[in-house]
Design an enzyme around this catalytic site. Structure first.
Site, PDB file in Angstrom:
ATOM      1  N   LYS A 171       0.820  -1.219   0.000  1.00 14.72           N
ATOM      2  CA  LYS A 171       0.000   0.000   0.000  1.00 14.72           C
ATOM      3  C   LYS A 171       0.853   1.268   0.000  1.00 14.72           C
ATOM      4  O   LYS A 171       0.404   2.322  -0.427  1.00 14.72           O
ATOM      5  CB  LYS A 171      -0.981  -0.029   1.153  1.00 14.72           C
TER       6      LYS A 171
HETATM    7  C1  LIG Z   1      -4.269  -4.606   0.945  1.00 10.97           C
HETATM    8  C2  LIG Z   1      -3.465  -5.869   0.809  1.00 10.97           C
HETATM    9  C3  LIG Z   1      -3.813  -6.879  -0.114  1.00 10.97           C
HETATM   10  C4  LIG Z   1      -5.062  -6.815  -0.966  1.00 10.97           C
HETATM   11  O1  LIG Z   1      -4.999  -5.836  -1.959  1.00 10.97           O
HETATM   12  P1  LIG Z   1      -6.328  -5.324  -2.714  1.00 10.97           P
HETATM   13  O2  LIG Z   1      -5.894  -4.159  -3.494  1.00 10.97           O
HETATM   14  O3  LIG Z   1      -7.295  -4.986  -1.618  1.00 10.97           O
HETATM   15  O4  LIG Z   1      -6.809  -6.462  -3.552  1.00 10.97           O
HETATM   16  C5  LIG Z   1      -2.993  -7.988  -0.217  1.00 10.97           C
HETATM   17  N1  LIG Z   1      -1.889  -8.118   0.558  1.00 10.97           N
HETATM   18  C6  LIG Z   1      -1.523  -7.172   1.456  1.00 10.97           C
HETATM   19  C7  LIG Z   1      -0.325  -7.396   2.292  1.00 10.97           C
HETATM   20  C8  LIG Z   1      -2.289  -6.009   1.610  1.00 10.97           C
HETATM   21  O5  LIG Z   1      -1.939  -5.074   2.510  1.00 10.97           O
END
Ligand SMILES: *Cc1c(COP(=O)(O)O)cnc(C)c1O
Length: 492
Positions: free
Chosen positions: A137
């Site tokens: 993120k």
């Molecule tokens: C947010 C997240 C995901 C999922 O991503 P999306 O964009 O919601 O599909 C997968 N792995 C980690 C470690 C995350 O923080």
């Protein structure tokens, strides 16, 4: 006959690419409102006024010459080129400076920013988790922090970001916004329920504009408080309350860049195709892959990997999208993928249905509200194949087995979310098509499950060894909307 799904671009309605010199980057809603908005108009927004999500009027097309030219660019330059196609209301020199400030080796650890780790020929991880909070993120949120600061200064405005988190999103938002002029962050989390490492990550921030509120309840209580505050429109307007949730278009756009960066690292020529496997929850990450593919990046397949919360895998297999209730939403060892519905998924369905906003509205507003599900016609389900999507799911036992096998075979420790991806990637790999698995977090963030699998404690990046011992800046509040409002009023 050739396998259509390998070669064809889907027959989506709006792909024509106007001359770049006169490009206008405009955005419309997925639910039929055709009002065209500019990038900075939607930058600070969540949903469109009709409840839909924003998408560009058309996807800019990347021809062979442009792809060849981009191959040699640094990550920040590549980000600038891609963002330029979608943003026409920030001067080029400002946008270039923003991308240069965001994607630095100092913040992301390597000059490649998202380097590949080859496991064996044809199978590699693309590291998206070397940013400050050790999860993917950061890739988008760090850019959002720079864009928010820029746009708020330009408008002479301030923004108070209010959010609820059980882990990754909240910390990524705080690290992106810390010290930024014009922005305050008020992040609610369930008191005592995050891991000590996650708590330390957030609560050790001493920046005056970052406010950690530990709520004496569960995550849903935190989310309900955020909703209640946001639904008080007078309060929201008066105190300039905003959000940074995953449906924000700028976050999705930032993620498009690393699909290009991964492609260039995995191939020698632009005639080659590769596939990506994406550990998925809210469909934000893999939706960025969809956008990259619609722009013409030679992607064979986009493999959606879910955990036990398999809303998306079920959809791709059956054409039925069924939102889960809270009793049916599992708490798993890949918690950032524990979703009951996938909030970005509507964007893909809009493209799949030929950008028929009325039909998207009938599915997402009407059918989901009344029945909690919708179902594609057989013809619509068959129309998914040209978009390259495949899917699979993984369980706790699969994660443990994958973490063990990856450690034994390659000497690499993967986190639980990446393990879900790797498990599904092994099932979907094809000879001659390199597979990149997106590494969405570092194992240090989910140490308990790694220890369960390997009896080994995953290493922490330098500087984070003793993070739990740092002084904490956090206010504990009851499950009470008024208490949160008062705190906010006193601290804006
Ligand atoms: C947010 C997240 C995901 C999922 O991503 P999306 O964009 O919601 O599909 C997968 N792995 C980690 C470690 C995350 O923080």
């Amino acid at each position: 006959m050739m396998d259509r799904s390998h070669t064809a671009q889907p027959p989506a309605g709006a792909q024509s690419s106007p001359d770049a010199a006169q490009r206008k980057a405009r955005y419309i809603s997925t639910r039929g409102d055709k009002t065209e908005r500019r990038f900075c108009e939607i930058l600070l927004e969540g949903l469109a006024p009709d409840g839909g999500l924003y998408l560009p009027v058309s996807y800019p097309q990347i021809d062979a010459a442009k792809l060849a030219r981009w191959r040699g660019l640094s990550y920040a330059e590549l980000a600038f080129e891609i963002l330029s196609l979608y943003i026409d209301d920030i001067p080029a020199e400002d946008l270039r400076a923003i991308t240069q400030r965001t994607y630095t080796e100092a913040v992301f650890g390597t000059p490649e920013i998202t380097p590949l780790k080859t496991l064996e020929p044809g199978l590699a991880l693309q590291a998206l988790s070397n940013g400050p909070t050790l999860a993917f993120k950061d890739m988008a949120m760090q850019l959002l922090g720079q864009l928010f600061e820029y746009e708020l200064a330009r408008r002479g405005e301030t923004l108070n970001i209010l959010g609820a988190t059980s882990g990754d999103t909240g910390s990524a938002a705080e690290y992106a916004m810390r010290g930024k002029a014009g922005v305050n962050v008020f992040m609610l989390s369930p008191h005592g329920r995050m891991s000590p490492f996650q708590q330390a990550q957030m609560f050790s921030l001493q920046d005056a504009n970052i406010h950690n509120l530990a709520i004496e309840g569960v995550f849903d209580d935190c989310q309900d408080i955020v909703k209640a505050v946001s639904n008080d429109l007078d309060f929201k307007r008066k105190y300039k309350i905003g959000t940074v949730n995953s449906i924000n278009w700028a976050r999705l756009l930032a993620q498009v860049v690393y699909y290009f960066a991964g492609y260039f690292q995995a191939t020698r020529s632009n005639d080659e195709k590769i596939s990506f496997t994406v550990p998925s929850g809210n469909f934000g990450n893999v939706c960025a892959g969809h956008v990259a593919r619609m722009m013409g990046l030679p992607i064979a397949h986009l493999v959606v990997a879910t955990n036990e919360n398999d809303v998306l895998d079920e959809f791709f297999r059956t054409g039925v999208y069924r939102v889960r209730g809270s009793a049916e939403t599992h708490e798993t060892s890949s918690p950032s993928m524990d979703i009951s519905k996938a909030s970005n998924f509507e964007r893909f369905v809009f493209d799949l249905l030929g950008r028929d906003g009325a039909r998207v509205k009938a599915f997402f507003a009407d059918a989901l509200n009344s029945q909690g599900r919708f179902e594609l016609s057989p013809a619509e389900h068959a129309a998914i194949a040209p978009y390259g999507f495949q899917s699979g799911r993984s369980s706790h036992a699969d994660r443990l087995a994958t973490i063990r096998a990856t450690y034994q075979r390659y000497g690499v420790i993967v986190d639980t979310h990446t393990a879900d991806g790797l498990k599904v990637a092994q099932e979907k790999r094809e000879p001659g098509v390199p597979m990149l698995v997106l590494e969405t977090a570092l194992p240090a963030k989910f140490a308990a499950t790694i220890e369960e699998a390997l009896q080994v404690t995953p290493p922490r990046p330098a500087g984070l060894e003793n993070i739990e011992a740092l002084p904490k800046r956090v206010t504990v509040l009851p499950v009470d909307v008024e208490a949160v409002k008062s705190f906010l009023v006193a601290h804006v």
